[in-house]
Design an enzyme around this catalytic site. Structure first.
Site, PDB file in Angstrom:
ATOM      1  N   TYR A  80      35.226 -58.905 -43.766  1.00 15.95           N
ATOM      2  CA  TYR A  80      35.047 -60.348 -43.565  1.00 15.95           C
ATOM      3  C   TYR A  80      35.537 -61.083 -44.816  1.00 15.95           C
ATOM      4  CZ  TYR A  80      32.094 -64.502 -42.564  1.00 15.95           C
ATOM      5  OH  TYR A  80      31.610 -65.748 -42.313  1.00 15.95           O
ATOM      6  N   ASP A 124      28.769 -53.590 -42.874  1.00 15.12           N
ATOM      7  CA  ASP A 124      28.584 -54.842 -42.155  1.00 15.12           C
ATOM      8  C   ASP A 124      28.646 -54.485 -40.667  1.00 15.12           C
ATOM      9  OD1 ASP A 124      28.812 -57.287 -40.841  1.00 15.12           O
ATOM     10  OD2 ASP A 124      29.950 -58.221 -42.463  1.00 15.12           O
TER      11      ASP A 124
HETATM   12  C1  LIG Z   1      29.839 -64.334 -39.505  1.00 14.38           C
HETATM   13  C2  LIG Z   1      29.947 -63.065 -40.243  1.00 14.38           C
HETATM   14  C3  LIG Z   1      29.345 -62.901 -41.480  1.00 14.38           C
HETATM   15  C4  LIG Z   1      28.650 -64.029 -42.183  1.00 14.38           C
HETATM   16  O1  LIG Z   1      27.561 -64.534 -41.495  1.00 14.38           O
HETATM   17  P1  LIG Z   1      27.049 -66.030 -41.754  1.00 14.38           P
HETATM   18  O2  LIG Z   1      25.717 -66.037 -41.104  1.00 14.38           O
HETATM   19  O3  LIG Z   1      28.058 -66.922 -41.105  1.00 14.38           O
HETATM   20  O4  LIG Z   1      26.981 -66.242 -43.222  1.00 14.38           O
HETATM   21  C5  LIG Z   1      29.419 -61.667 -42.082  1.00 14.38           C
HETATM   22  N1  LIG Z   1      30.081 -60.662 -41.523  1.00 14.38           N
HETATM   23  C6  LIG Z   1      30.684 -60.774 -40.327  1.00 14.38           C
HETATM   24  C7  LIG Z   1      31.392 -59.610 -39.760  1.00 14.38           C
HETATM   25  C8  LIG Z   1      30.648 -61.988 -39.657  1.00 14.38           C
HETATM   26  O5  LIG Z   1      31.274 -62.110 -38.482  1.00 14.38           O
END
Ligand SMILES: *Cc1c(COP(=O)(O)O)cnc(C)c1O
Length: 397
Positions: free
Chosen positions: A116, A188
């Site tokens: 990301y 993630d």
């Molecule tokens: C949206 C997203 C984030 C960040 O999340 P927020 O709540 O917008 O800060 C992190 N990792 C991935 C893969 C995302 O799609």
């Protein structure tokens, strides 16, 4: 875990766990859901209690009955390797808090080139200023990651799959090598959620959710969660305390409410997403579909081995066409909204281009790329919407 309504029945299916875990009906006067506890001060009845910090709750930042309910539900969903879950105000805060909690000045960090983009910005910005060096790696590197490990490599961060380009890293192989060299593994896991990818059981030490997406599920909160195993939880817990990151009570409540229905929503997103991906693959305007659940996808074998499902987010590569034509498609679709984020009930489309920022790999997909989130609308209506978009694309080409 004392007072969950599903007391001790750890053999339950995850569909049941997601509905029952973290509930304490007795402690909630019979109500199914916990109250939204808005609280800073917790009063101690006696000076002795105060000195001993006696009592389940000490101070609002450190937890409330509302945060406890969500934490217990998530711990149960993550599975037996989960030692704790931290709740923070956004997905990005989950990433930054996790990295700051486990890294020290002088450390080296490995991050997937498909991560990301704000993750990269954090590594290249704040972590660099604090003397932490980041090296990006090809998400398909597999066992080749060993060559990038330095004596001071303390963490490896993956995103399985990358949330724009959908390359599927081999998490167990990367984790095995990282652990051999004393590095923690951070995943993630927003795309699959712990419902479809139990990353802690794949060798990951810290699993992150942008709960803004599928856990919230209604595009109405910003939220992040950090799940960690025994090796990493003390550091995460300490990091959260030191940084003072805590999520607001209304968002905690809404995250728990979203979680309760996540399995039916995800099942729909999965089914609709795969059907739409197959429909798009057959379109003459589409060069390629990037979706690990499709059998011909390069990441399919790993997805099948490590995941129990797919979400509703994937990308397509259009056959070469002008930006004007792509924009005509984007302006013509009405049900597919144009905007950031995903994981809510609604369908979204967004153009993207990874070539601007990748450093370990070259992004050259062969045409303009669009990322789609398939929401809960009727698939027939969504296909008709895209038909309109393709007609506009053709007219503008
Ligand atoms: C949206 C997203 C984030 C960040 O999340 P927020 O709540 O917008 O800060 C992190 N990792 C991935 C893969 C995302 O799609």
């Amino acid at each position: 875990m004392a007072s969950s309504d599903n007391h001790g029945t750890s053999s339950l299916d995850t569909d049941t766990v997601i509905v029952t875990a973290g509930r304490d009906t007795k402690g909630q006067w019979g109500f199914v859901n916990p109250p939204t506890v808005r609280g800073s001060t917790v009063l101690y009845p006696t000076a002795d209690d105060l000195h001993a910090h006696r009592g389940e709750y000490q101070y609002g930042r450190h937890g409330t009955p509302t945060t406890k309910a969500l934490q217990q539900a998530l711990i149960a969903l993550e599975g037996p390797r989960c030692a704790g879950v931290g709740l923070v105000p956004s997905g990005l805060a989950a990433i930054s808090t996790a990295l700051l909690s486990v890294l020290n000045a002088g450390d080296h960090l490995l991050v997937s080139d498909s991560a990301y983009r704000p993750t990269r910005n954090f590594c290249n910005g704040m972590l660099a200023r604090y003397g932490i060096e980041t090296t990006y790696f090809d998400p398909l590197i597999g066992a080749g990651i060993e060559a990038l490990i330095k004596p001071n490599t303390r963490a490896v961060m993956v995103e399985a799959p990358g949330s724009q380009s959908f390359e599927m890293p081999d998490v167990p192989v990367i984790a095995g090598i990282a652990h051999k060299h004393g590095a923690l593994v951070i995943d993630d896991n927003t795309w699959a959620t712990p419902l479809y990818h139990r990353s802690l059981e794949q060798g990951v030490d810290i699993s992150i959710q942008a709960a803004t997406k599928y856990i919230g599920g209604h595009s109405d909160i910003m939220f992040g969660t950090i799940s960690a195993n025994d090796a990493a939880w003390p550091k995460i817990s300490e990091g959260i305390k030191l940084l003072g990151t805590c999520a607001g009570p209304d968002d905690v409540f809404l995250a728990l409410r979203g979680l309760r229905t996540m399995s039916v929503r995800l099942a729909h997103h999965q089914r609709a997403g795969i059907e739409m991906a197959q429909w798009l693959k057959a379109r003459p305007e589409v060069l390629k579909v990037l979706h690990p659940a499709l059998p011909e996808d390069p990441g399919h074998a790993i997805w099948k081995r490590d995941f129990t499902g797919a979400s509703g987010l994937f990308s397509i590569v259009l056959k070469p066409v002008s930006q004007k034509a792509v924009d005509a498609l984007l302006d013509a679709v009405k049900l597919f909204g144009m905007g950031y984020s995903w994981g809510g009930f609604e369908s979204l489309v967004i153009p993207f281009d990874c070539s601007e920022y990748r450093t370990a790999t070259t992004w050259a997909p062969g045409g303009p790329t669009l990322r789609l989130h398939i929401g809960l609308e009727s698939l027939d209506d969504l296909k008709a919407d895209l038909e309109r978009g393709f007609a506009a694309l053709k007219a503008a080409a």
